[in-house]
Design a protein around this motif. Structure first.
Motif, PDB file in Angstrom:
ATOM      1  N   ILE A  17       0.798  -1.409   0.031  1.00 21.61           N
ATOM      2  CA  ILE A  17      -0.032   0.091   0.271  1.00 21.61           C
ATOM      3  C   ILE A  17       0.801   1.243   0.154  1.00 21.61           C
ATOM      4  CG2 ILE A  17      -1.783   1.510   1.234  1.00 21.61           C
ATOM      5  CD1 ILE A  17      -2.849  -1.445   2.282  1.00 21.61           C
ATOM      6  N   ALA A  18       1.833   1.125   0.887  1.00 18.68           N
ATOM      7  CA  ALA A  18       2.715   2.422   0.883  1.00 18.68           C
ATOM      8  C   ALA A  18       3.334   2.665  -0.471  1.00 18.68           C
ATOM      9  CB  ALA A  18       4.010   2.092   1.902  1.00 18.68           C
ATOM     10  N   LYS A  19       3.903   1.602  -1.175  1.00 22.85           N
ATOM     11  CA  LYS A  19       4.691   1.894  -2.513  1.00 22.85           C
ATOM     12  C   LYS A  19       3.676   2.269  -3.535  1.00 22.85           C
ATOM     13  CE  LYS A  19       8.655  -0.706  -1.580  1.00 22.85           C
ATOM     14  NZ  LYS A  19      10.054  -0.795  -2.261  1.00 22.85           N
ATOM     15  N   VAL A  20       2.412   1.941  -3.636  1.00 23.42           N
ATOM     16  CA  VAL A  20       1.617   2.204  -4.756  1.00 23.42           C
ATOM     17  C   VAL A  20       0.943   3.907  -4.108  1.00 23.42           C
ATOM     18  CG1 VAL A  20      -0.833   1.674  -5.654  1.00 23.42           C
ATOM     19  CG2 VAL A  20       0.751  -0.255  -5.167  1.00 23.42           C
ATOM     20  N   THR A  22       2.362   5.969  -2.438  1.00 26.16           N
ATOM     21  CA  THR A  22       3.671   6.919  -2.826  1.00 26.16           C
ATOM     22  C   THR A  22       3.715   7.118  -4.105  1.00 26.16           C
ATOM     23  OG1 THR A  22       4.621   6.416  -0.778  1.00 26.16           O
ATOM     24  CG2 THR A  22       6.148   7.398  -2.312  1.00 26.16           C
ATOM     25  N   ALA A  23       3.708   6.135  -5.054  1.00 24.26           N
ATOM     26  CA  ALA A  23       3.573   6.605  -6.361  1.00 24.26           C
ATOM     27  C   ALA A  23       2.505   7.564  -6.901  1.00 24.26           C
ATOM     28  CB  ALA A  23       3.638   5.198  -7.335  1.00 24.26           C
ATOM     29  N   LEU A  24       1.494   7.187  -6.518  1.00 28.13           N
ATOM     30  CA  LEU A  24       0.216   7.829  -6.896  1.00 28.13           C
ATOM     31  C   LEU A  24       0.349   9.518  -6.317  1.00 28.13           C
ATOM     32  CD1 LEU A  24      -2.737   5.572  -6.010  1.00 28.13           C
ATOM     33  CD2 LEU A  24      -1.902   6.204  -8.641  1.00 28.13           C
ATOM     34  N   TYR A  25       0.893   9.540  -5.074  1.00 27.24           N
ATOM     35  CA  TYR A  25       1.153  10.779  -4.635  1.00 27.24           C
ATOM     36  C   TYR A  25       2.137  11.459  -5.479  1.00 27.24           C
ATOM     37  CZ  TYR A  25       3.242  14.553  -1.525  1.00 27.24           C
ATOM     38  OH  TYR A  25       3.559  15.472  -1.049  1.00 27.24           O
ATOM     39  N   ASP A  26       3.112  10.890  -5.921  1.00 31.38           N
ATOM     40  CA  ASP A  26       4.308  11.687  -6.712  1.00 31.38           C
ATOM     41  C   ASP A  26       3.852  12.135  -7.970  1.00 31.38           C
ATOM     42  OD1 ASP A  26       6.159  11.104  -4.865  1.00 31.38           O
ATOM     43  OD2 ASP A  26       7.144   9.355  -5.696  1.00 31.38           O
ATOM     44  N   LEU A  27       2.550  11.609  -8.544  1.00 28.34           N
ATOM     45  CA  LEU A  27       2.115  12.033  -9.627  1.00 28.34           C
ATOM     46  C   LEU A  27       0.921  12.733  -9.484  1.00 28.34           C
ATOM     47  CD1 LEU A  27       2.232   8.439 -11.380  1.00 28.34           C
ATOM     48  CD2 LEU A  27       3.665  10.358 -11.880  1.00 28.34           C
ATOM     49  N   ILE A  61       0.829   7.295 -16.092  1.00 22.47           N
ATOM     50  CA  ILE A  61       0.708   7.029 -14.722  1.00 22.47           C
ATOM     51  C   ILE A  61       0.300   5.390 -14.892  1.00 22.47           C
ATOM     52  CG2 ILE A  61      -1.378   6.836 -13.094  1.00 22.47           C
ATOM     53  CD1 ILE A  61      -2.238   9.629 -13.925  1.00 22.47           C
ATOM     54  N   SER A  62      -0.095   4.723 -15.868  1.00 25.73           N
ATOM     55  CA  SER A  62      -0.155   3.436 -16.153  1.00 25.73           C
ATOM     56  C   SER A  62       1.149   2.920 -16.062  1.00 25.73           C
ATOM     57  CB  SER A  62      -0.886   3.085 -17.272  1.00 25.73           C
ATOM     58  OG  SER A  62      -0.982   1.743 -17.456  1.00 25.73           O
ATOM     59  N   ALA A  63       2.060   3.334 -16.829  1.00 23.66           N
ATOM     60  CA  ALA A  63       3.630   2.868 -16.919  1.00 23.66           C
ATOM     61  C   ALA A  63       4.136   2.955 -15.554  1.00 23.66           C
ATOM     62  CB  ALA A  63       4.316   3.734 -18.025  1.00 23.66           C
ATOM     63  N   ARG A  64       4.162   3.993 -14.721  1.00 22.05           N
ATOM     64  CA  ARG A  64       4.769   4.186 -13.398  1.00 22.05           C
ATOM     65  C   ARG A  64       3.993   3.017 -12.652  1.00 22.05           C
ATOM     66  NH1 ARG A  64       8.012   3.456  -9.913  1.00 22.05           N
ATOM     67  NH2 ARG A  64       8.145   4.879  -8.154  1.00 22.05           N
ATOM     68  N   LEU A  65       2.720   2.689 -12.568  1.00 29.21           N
ATOM     69  CA  LEU A  65       2.438   1.645 -11.608  1.00 29.21           C
ATOM     70  C   LEU A  65       2.564   0.368 -12.187  1.00 29.21           C
ATOM     71  CD1 LEU A  65      -1.505   3.177 -11.170  1.00 29.21           C
ATOM     72  CD2 LEU A  65       0.512   3.294  -9.430  1.00 29.21           C
ATOM     73  N   ASN A  66       2.857   0.234 -13.347  1.00 24.69           N
ATOM     74  CA  ASN A  66       3.355  -1.237 -13.866  1.00 24.69           C
ATOM     75  C   ASN A  66       4.781  -1.294 -13.309  1.00 24.69           C
ATOM     76  OD1 ASN A  66       1.212  -2.041 -15.263  1.00 24.69           O
ATOM     77  ND2 ASN A  66       1.754  -0.970 -17.081  1.00 24.69           N
ATOM     78  N   GLN A  67       5.675  -0.447 -13.522  1.00 21.77           N
ATOM     79  CA  GLN A  67       6.924  -0.395 -12.827  1.00 21.77           C
ATOM     80  C   GLN A  67       7.008  -0.731 -11.282  1.00 21.77           C
ATOM     81  OE1 GLN A  67       8.695   3.387 -12.949  1.00 21.77           O
ATOM     82  NE2 GLN A  67      10.897   2.652 -12.627  1.00 21.77           N
ATOM     83  N   GLU A  71       8.628  -4.050  -9.550  1.00 19.48           N
ATOM     84  CA  GLU A  71       9.527  -3.753  -8.367  1.00 19.48           C
ATOM     85  C   GLU A  71       8.962  -4.716  -7.002  1.00 19.48           C
ATOM     86  OE1 GLU A  71       9.441   0.475  -7.496  1.00 19.48           O
ATOM     87  OE2 GLU A  71      10.615   0.795  -9.446  1.00 19.48           O
ATOM     88  N   LEU A  72       7.563  -4.656  -6.901  1.00 18.73           N
ATOM     89  CA  LEU A  72       6.834  -5.073  -5.711  1.00 18.73           C
ATOM     90  C   LEU A  72       6.774  -6.985  -6.085  1.00 18.73           C
ATOM     91  CD1 LEU A  72       4.156  -2.773  -4.624  1.00 18.73           C
ATOM     92  CD2 LEU A  72       6.088  -3.500  -3.231  1.00 18.73           C
ATOM     93  N   GLY A  73       6.682  -7.317  -7.495  1.00 20.66           N
ATOM     94  CA  GLY A  73       6.220  -8.577  -7.890  1.00 20.66           C
ATOM     95  C   GLY A  73       4.692  -8.723  -7.640  1.00 20.66           C
ATOM     96  N   GLU A  74       4.107  -7.620  -7.827  1.00 19.89           N
ATOM     97  CA  GLU A  74       2.684  -7.725  -7.851  1.00 19.89           C
ATOM     98  C   GLU A  74       2.028  -7.135  -9.191  1.00 19.89           C
ATOM     99  OE1 GLU A  74       1.097  -8.409  -4.840  1.00 19.89           O
ATOM    100  OE2 GLU A  74       3.045  -8.705  -3.988  1.00 19.89           O
ATOM    101  N   ALA A  75       0.907  -7.710  -9.510  1.00 24.73           N
ATOM    102  CA  ALA A  75       0.012  -6.872 -10.694  1.00 24.73           C
ATOM    103  C   ALA A  75      -0.382  -5.766 -10.155  1.00 24.73           C
ATOM    104  CB  ALA A  75      -0.893  -8.154 -11.273  1.00 24.73           C
ATOM    105  N   VAL A  76      -0.110  -4.518 -10.903  1.00 24.43           N
ATOM    106  CA  VAL A  76      -0.716  -3.269 -10.493  1.00 24.43           C
ATOM    107  C   VAL A  76      -1.253  -2.741 -11.757  1.00 24.43           C
ATOM    108  CG1 VAL A  76      -0.507  -0.965  -9.594  1.00 24.43           C
ATOM    109  CG2 VAL A  76       0.771  -2.959  -8.676  1.00 24.43           C
TER     110      VAL A  76
END
Length: 90
Positions: A17-20, A22-27, A61-67, A71-76
């Motif tokens: 949750i923190a990483k996802v 944070t990525a949204l916040y940064d965007l 946004i989509s590309a960053r979430l895929n990245q 990194e997490l080994g999750e499907a985002v």
């Protein structure tokens, strides 16, 4: 307001949750609602977000979430709410 749905699935581990978020916040993407659960060690989350004030185009946004997912080994994934609604209209 331009809404989108973010989904995250994979094996549960600390920091998803923190990483996802944070990525949204940064965007400059605002989280409106969030629901998450762990089912037999598998993490699932759905977020409704507002992309109106995003600092980059939707594709970025989509590309960053895929990245982040890689990194997490999750499907985002992210999908625009209007397209989601149109696909599920009877």
């Amino acid at each position: 307001m331009k809404k989108a749905l973010v989904s995250v699935t994979g094996v549960d581990k600390p920091g998803i949750i923190a990483k996802v978020s944070t990525a949204l916040y940064d965007l400059n993407v605002n989280v409106l609602e969030i629901s998450q659960t762990i089912l037999d060690g598998y993490f699932t989350m759905l977020m409704i977000v507002d992309v109106t004030a995003a600092t980059v185009p939707f594709a970025d946004i989509s590309a960053r979430l895929n990245q982040v997912g890689a990194e997490l080994g999750e499907a985002v994934n992210i999908q625009r709410a209007d397209i989601f609604d149109a696909m599920h209209r009877i």
